[in-house]
Design a protein around this motif. Structure first.
Motif, PDB file in Angstrom:
ATOM      1  N   SER A  64      38.830  54.475  92.593  1.00 55.24           N
ATOM      2  CA  SER A  64      38.715  55.259  93.811  1.00 55.24           C
ATOM      3  C   SER A  64      37.749  56.404  93.530  1.00 55.24           C
ATOM      4  O   SER A  64      38.063  57.321  92.766  1.00 55.24           O
ATOM      5  CB  SER A  64      40.085  55.808  94.227  1.00 55.24           C
ATOM      6  OG  SER A  64      39.932  56.737  95.275  1.00 55.24           O
ATOM      7  N   ALA A  65      36.603  56.366  94.155  1.00 55.17           N
ATOM      8  CA  ALA A  65      35.603  57.412  93.962  1.00 55.17           C
ATOM      9  C   ALA A  65      36.107  58.738  94.499  1.00 55.17           C
ATOM     10  O   ALA A  65      35.837  59.797  93.922  1.00 55.17           O
ATOM     11  CB  ALA A  65      34.293  57.017  94.630  1.00 55.17           C
ATOM     12  N   ALA A  66      36.864  58.702  95.586  1.00 55.42           N
ATOM     13  CA  ALA A  66      37.373  59.944  96.184  1.00 55.42           C
ATOM     14  C   ALA A  66      38.318  60.652  95.204  1.00 55.42           C
ATOM     15  O   ALA A  66      38.242  61.877  95.027  1.00 55.42           O
ATOM     16  CB  ALA A  66      38.076  59.649  97.497  1.00 55.42           C
ATOM     17  N   ASN A  67      39.183  59.898  94.549  1.00 57.32           N
ATOM     18  CA  ASN A  67      40.099  60.506  93.568  1.00 57.32           C
ATOM     19  C   ASN A  67      39.320  61.060  92.372  1.00 57.32           C
ATOM     20  O   ASN A  67      39.661  62.121  91.836  1.00 57.32           O
ATOM     21  CB  ASN A  67      41.118  59.486  93.084  1.00 57.32           C
ATOM     22  CG  ASN A  67      42.182  59.201  94.118  1.00 57.32           C
ATOM     23  OD1 ASN A  67      42.349  59.963  95.070  1.00 57.32           O
ATOM     24  ND2 ASN A  67      42.888  58.109  93.948  1.00 57.32           N
ATOM     25  N   ALA A  68      38.286  60.373  91.951  1.00 61.97           N
ATOM     26  CA  ALA A  68      37.485  60.844  90.825  1.00 61.97           C
ATOM     27  C   ALA A  68      36.763  62.135  91.167  1.00 61.97           C
ATOM     28  O   ALA A  68      36.695  63.057  90.349  1.00 61.97           O
ATOM     29  CB  ALA A  68      36.484  59.768  90.409  1.00 61.97           C
ATOM     30  N   VAL A  69      36.245  62.240  92.388  1.00 66.75           N
ATOM     31  CA  VAL A  69      35.555  63.464  92.814  1.00 66.75           C
ATOM     32  C   VAL A  69      36.542  64.619  92.880  1.00 66.75           C
ATOM     33  O   VAL A  69      36.247  65.735  92.420  1.00 66.75           O
ATOM     34  CB  VAL A  69      34.854  63.239  94.178  1.00 66.75           C
ATOM     35  CG1 VAL A  69      34.380  64.561  94.770  1.00 66.75           C
ATOM     36  CG2 VAL A  69      33.701  62.275  94.016  1.00 66.75           C
ATOM     37  N   ARG A  70      37.728  64.382  93.445  1.00 68.66           N
ATOM     38  CA  ARG A  70      38.740  65.458  93.514  1.00 68.66           C
ATOM     39  C   ARG A  70      39.143  65.925  92.112  1.00 68.66           C
ATOM     40  O   ARG A  70      39.300  67.115  91.867  1.00 68.66           O
ATOM     41  CB  ARG A  70      39.960  64.978  94.289  1.00 68.66           C
ATOM     42  CG  ARG A  70      39.791  65.039  95.792  1.00 68.66           C
ATOM     43  CD  ARG A  70      41.135  64.914  96.512  1.00 68.66           C
ATOM     44  NE  ARG A  70      41.757  63.605  96.310  1.00 68.66           N
ATOM     45  CZ  ARG A  70      41.512  62.546  97.064  1.00 68.66           C
ATOM     46  NH1 ARG A  70      40.660  62.618  98.055  1.00 68.66           N
ATOM     47  NH2 ARG A  70      42.115  61.410  96.820  1.00 68.66           N
ATOM     48  N   ALA A  71      39.298  64.987  91.176  1.00 64.09           N
ATOM     49  CA  ALA A  71      39.686  65.358  89.815  1.00 64.09           C
ATOM     50  C   ALA A  71      38.581  66.156  89.134  1.00 64.09           C
ATOM     51  O   ALA A  71      38.855  67.163  88.464  1.00 64.09           O
ATOM     52  CB  ALA A  71      40.009  64.104  89.012  1.00 64.09           C
ATOM     53  N   ALA A  72      37.326  65.754  89.329  1.00 65.92           N
ATOM     54  CA  ALA A  72      36.211  66.477  88.712  1.00 65.92           C
ATOM     55  C   ALA A  72      36.075  67.871  89.306  1.00 65.92           C
ATOM     56  O   ALA A  72      35.846  68.849  88.585  1.00 65.92           O
ATOM     57  CB  ALA A  72      34.913  65.699  88.892  1.00 65.92           C
ATOM     58  N   ASP A  73      36.226  68.008  90.634  1.00 62.27           N
ATOM     59  CA  ASP A  73      36.143  69.324  91.282  1.00 62.27           C
ATOM     60  C   ASP A  73      37.272  70.234  90.814  1.00 62.27           C
ATOM     61  O   ASP A  73      37.058  71.418  90.534  1.00 62.27           O
ATOM     62  CB  ASP A  73      36.170  69.175  92.806  1.00 62.27           C
ATOM     63  CG  ASP A  73      34.886  68.586  93.355  1.00 62.27           C
ATOM     64  OD1 ASP A  73      33.859  68.623  92.630  1.00 62.27           O
ATOM     65  OD2 ASP A  73      34.912  68.084  94.499  1.00 62.27           O
TER      66      ASP A  73
END
Length: 94
Positions: A64-73
């Motif tokens: 899930s790209a959305a979960n990866a972006v939230r985790a990185a942010d």
């Protein structure tokens, strides 16, 4: 003279000790006739070998790209939830 005699005696003892490790054919046999000698090592080495051609149910694992972006942010902003500290010396509940 005494050291030379000691060397000869030690060499003779080593030759006699090594001859006790040979089988009837005169070959060195450290297994003492046990055909399963070394099986544990071979099994451990085989367990550590990675399958060179693995087969998966799906060629690409689901992500899930959305979960990866939230985790990185969250990581960049310092909003990462810290894990609970667990003491390794605790034997269990008090």
């Amino acid at each position: 003279m005494n050291t030379e005699r000691t060397r000869i005696l030690l060499a003779s003892a080593a030759i006699l000790a090594a001859s006790a490790c040979t089988n009837n054919d005169g070959r060195l046999d450290l297994t003492q006739g046990d055909p399963t000698w070394g099986d544990a090592n071979r099994a451990t080495m085989a367990a550590q070998v990675i399958d060179p051609s693995p087969e998966y149910d799906s060629p690409i694992p689901p992500t899930s790209a959305a979960n990866a972006v939230r985790a990185a942010d969250a990581y960049r902003e310092g909003n990462v939830e810290q894990p609970e500290r667990i003491r390794t010396t605790d034997a269990g509940p008090d």
